[in-house]
Design a protein around this motif. Sequence first.
Motif, PDB file in Angstrom:
ATOM      1  N   ALA A   1      11.586   0.252   9.254  1.00  0.00           N
ATOM      2  CA  ALA A   1      12.121   0.019   8.119  1.00  0.00           C
ATOM      3  C   ALA A   1      12.091  -1.544   7.547  1.00  0.00           C
ATOM      4  CB  ALA A   1      13.635   0.451   8.292  1.00  0.00           C
ATOM      5  N   LEU A   2      12.035  -2.331   8.490  1.00  0.00           N
ATOM      6  CA  LEU A   2      11.854  -3.681   7.860  1.00  0.00           C
ATOM      7  C   LEU A   2      10.210  -3.800   7.303  1.00  0.00           C
ATOM      8  CD1 LEU A   2      13.040  -5.770  11.432  1.00  0.00           C
ATOM      9  CD2 LEU A   2      14.394  -5.585   8.771  1.00  0.00           C
ATOM     10  N   ILE A   3       9.632  -3.157   7.673  1.00  0.00           N
ATOM     11  CA  ILE A   3       8.111  -3.516   7.330  1.00  0.00           C
ATOM     12  C   ILE A   3       7.979  -3.095   5.909  1.00  0.00           C
ATOM     13  CG2 ILE A   3       5.706  -2.843   7.819  1.00  0.00           C
ATOM     14  CD1 ILE A   3       6.567  -2.478  10.677  1.00  0.00           C
ATOM     15  N   LYS A   4       8.906  -2.165   5.470  1.00  0.00           N
ATOM     16  CA  LYS A   4       8.916  -1.556   4.167  1.00  0.00           C
ATOM     17  C   LYS A   4       8.711  -2.634   3.261  1.00  0.00           C
ATOM     18  CE  LYS A   4      10.151   3.129   2.697  1.00  0.00           C
ATOM     19  NZ  LYS A   4      11.097   3.957   2.452  1.00  0.00           N
ATOM     20  N   ASN A   5       9.812  -3.452   3.252  1.00  0.00           N
ATOM     21  CA  ASN A   5       9.944  -4.702   2.298  1.00  0.00           C
ATOM     22  C   ASN A   5       9.757  -6.023   2.737  1.00  0.00           C
ATOM     23  OD1 ASN A   5      10.826  -6.383   0.187  1.00  0.00           O
ATOM     24  ND2 ASN A   5      12.846  -5.564   0.152  1.00  0.00           N
TER      25      ASN A   5
ATOM     26  N   LEU B   1       9.506   7.372  10.185  1.00  0.00           N
ATOM     27  CA  LEU B   1      10.937   7.418  10.140  1.00  0.00           C
ATOM     28  C   LEU B   1      11.593   8.868  10.242  1.00  0.00           C
ATOM     29  CD1 LEU B   1      11.823   4.592   7.456  1.00  0.00           C
ATOM     30  CD2 LEU B   1      12.174   4.563   9.999  1.00  0.00           C
ATOM     31  N   GLY B   2      10.957   9.468   9.429  1.00  0.00           N
ATOM     32  CA  GLY B   2      11.222  11.110   9.505  1.00  0.00           C
ATOM     33  C   GLY B   2      11.160  11.750  10.663  1.00  0.00           C
ATOM     34  N   ASN B   3       9.934  11.525  11.399  1.00  0.00           N
ATOM     35  CA  ASN B   3       9.602  11.910  12.733  1.00  0.00           C
ATOM     36  C   ASN B   3      10.724  11.564  13.662  1.00  0.00           C
ATOM     37  OD1 ASN B   3       7.646  13.473  11.563  1.00  0.00           O
ATOM     38  ND2 ASN B   3       6.082  12.083  12.314  1.00  0.00           N
ATOM     39  N   LEU B   4      10.893  10.238  13.593  1.00  0.00           N
ATOM     40  CA  LEU B   4      12.064   9.667  14.464  1.00  0.00           C
ATOM     41  C   LEU B   4      13.386  10.421  14.519  1.00  0.00           C
ATOM     42  CD1 LEU B   4      11.131   5.903  14.544  1.00  0.00           C
ATOM     43  CD2 LEU B   4      10.967   7.360  16.323  1.00  0.00           C
ATOM     44  N   ASP B   5      13.571  10.614  13.434  1.00  0.00           N
ATOM     45  CA  ASP B   5      14.880  11.518  13.022  1.00  0.00           C
ATOM     46  C   ASP B   5      14.779  12.953  13.589  1.00  0.00           C
ATOM     47  OD1 ASP B   5      16.387   9.612  11.762  1.00  0.00           O
ATOM     48  OD2 ASP B   5      15.792  10.186   9.690  1.00  0.00           O
ATOM     49  N   LYS B   6      13.630  13.514  13.583  1.00  0.00           N
ATOM     50  CA  LYS B   6      13.447  14.954  13.910  1.00  0.00           C
ATOM     51  C   LYS B   6      13.253  15.189  15.396  1.00  0.00           C
ATOM     52  CE  LYS B   6      11.297  16.241   9.688  1.00  0.00           C
ATOM     53  NZ  LYS B   6       9.909  16.668   9.076  1.00  0.00           N
TER      54      LYS B   6
ATOM     55  N   ASN C   1       0.770  -1.294   0.016  1.00  0.00           N
ATOM     56  CA  ASN C   1      -0.128   0.040  -0.001  1.00  0.00           C
ATOM     57  C   ASN C   1       0.849   1.391   0.061  1.00  0.00           C
ATOM     58  OD1 ASN C   1      -1.495   2.283   0.908  1.00  0.00           O
ATOM     59  ND2 ASN C   1      -3.199   0.670   1.718  1.00  0.00           N
ATOM     60  N   LYS C   2       0.627   2.253  -0.953  1.00  0.00           N
ATOM     61  CA  LYS C   2       1.263   3.439  -0.993  1.00  0.00           C
ATOM     62  C   LYS C   2       1.263   4.365  -0.020  1.00  0.00           C
ATOM     63  CE  LYS C   2       1.766   3.830  -6.123  1.00  0.00           C
ATOM     64  NZ  LYS C   2       1.839   2.987  -6.899  1.00  0.00           N
ATOM     65  N   LYS C   3       0.091   4.358   0.555  1.00  0.00           N
ATOM     66  CA  LYS C   3      -0.340   5.055   1.887  1.00  0.00           C
ATOM     67  C   LYS C   3       0.630   4.525   3.047  1.00  0.00           C
ATOM     68  CE  LYS C   3      -5.005   6.672   0.647  1.00  0.00           C
ATOM     69  NZ  LYS C   3      -6.347   6.509   0.900  1.00  0.00           N
ATOM     70  N   ALA C   4       0.519   3.272   3.105  1.00  0.00           N
ATOM     71  CA  ALA C   4       1.311   2.668   4.276  1.00  0.00           C
ATOM     72  C   ALA C   4       2.969   2.932   4.093  1.00  0.00           C
ATOM     73  CB  ALA C   4       1.399   1.154   4.305  1.00  0.00           C
TER      74      ALA C   4
ATOM     75  N   ILE D   1       5.152   4.887   6.835  1.00  0.00           N
ATOM     76  CA  ILE D   1       6.525   4.516   7.132  1.00  0.00           C
ATOM     77  C   ILE D   1       7.700   5.558   6.992  1.00  0.00           C
ATOM     78  CG2 ILE D   1       8.392   3.004   6.686  1.00  0.00           C
ATOM     79  CD1 ILE D   1       6.439   0.668   6.141  1.00  0.00           C
ATOM     80  N   ASP D   2       7.706   6.275   6.011  1.00  0.00           N
ATOM     81  CA  ASP D   2       8.695   7.342   5.651  1.00  0.00           C
ATOM     82  C   ASP D   2       8.421   8.295   6.720  1.00  0.00           C
ATOM     83  OD1 ASP D   2       9.806   5.840   3.767  1.00  0.00           O
ATOM     84  OD2 ASP D   2       8.780   6.768   2.045  1.00  0.00           O
ATOM     85  N   LYS D   3       7.003   8.796   6.921  1.00  0.00           N
ATOM     86  CA  LYS D   3       6.850  10.009   7.872  1.00  0.00           C
ATOM     87  C   LYS D   3       7.257   9.342   9.445  1.00  0.00           C
ATOM     88  CE  LYS D   3       2.833  11.843  10.264  1.00  0.00           C
ATOM     89  NZ  LYS D   3       1.502  11.551  10.627  1.00  0.00           N
TER      90      LYS D   3
END
Length: 121
Positions: A97-101, A14-19, A3-6, A10-12
Amino acid sequence: MENKKAIKLIDKILGNLDKTGINTETLIDDIKELRTYALEEQVPLVVKVLRLTYEHIEEYSSFLIPILDDEPTDEDDDYIEEKEDVSPVESLKYLIALIKNLNNKINISDLKEYRDLLMKY
């Protein structure tokens, strides 16, 4: 995840965790939302890991599961050695990140290890 929304979520995350690191308010909601996509795609392992993850974060206000070691020690193949310099944020980022692939067998194996570690904690 297909799912593209998923993937965007996930990217959101990961980005929030970085910030902001582990900001429990938004992070828990985002993980719960990601879990709904896993339910739709009928991936029980991911559904369970995400539930255990947000419950862990709710209880401890952090992610206290160490990042998985690349190679198990000779003494005990099930033992996962904690890397001293890896923060809870890095471990959580790796899990998400594991969930992505999910087509990668190593990712599935690592998700199973995280599941087991979360259940034992």
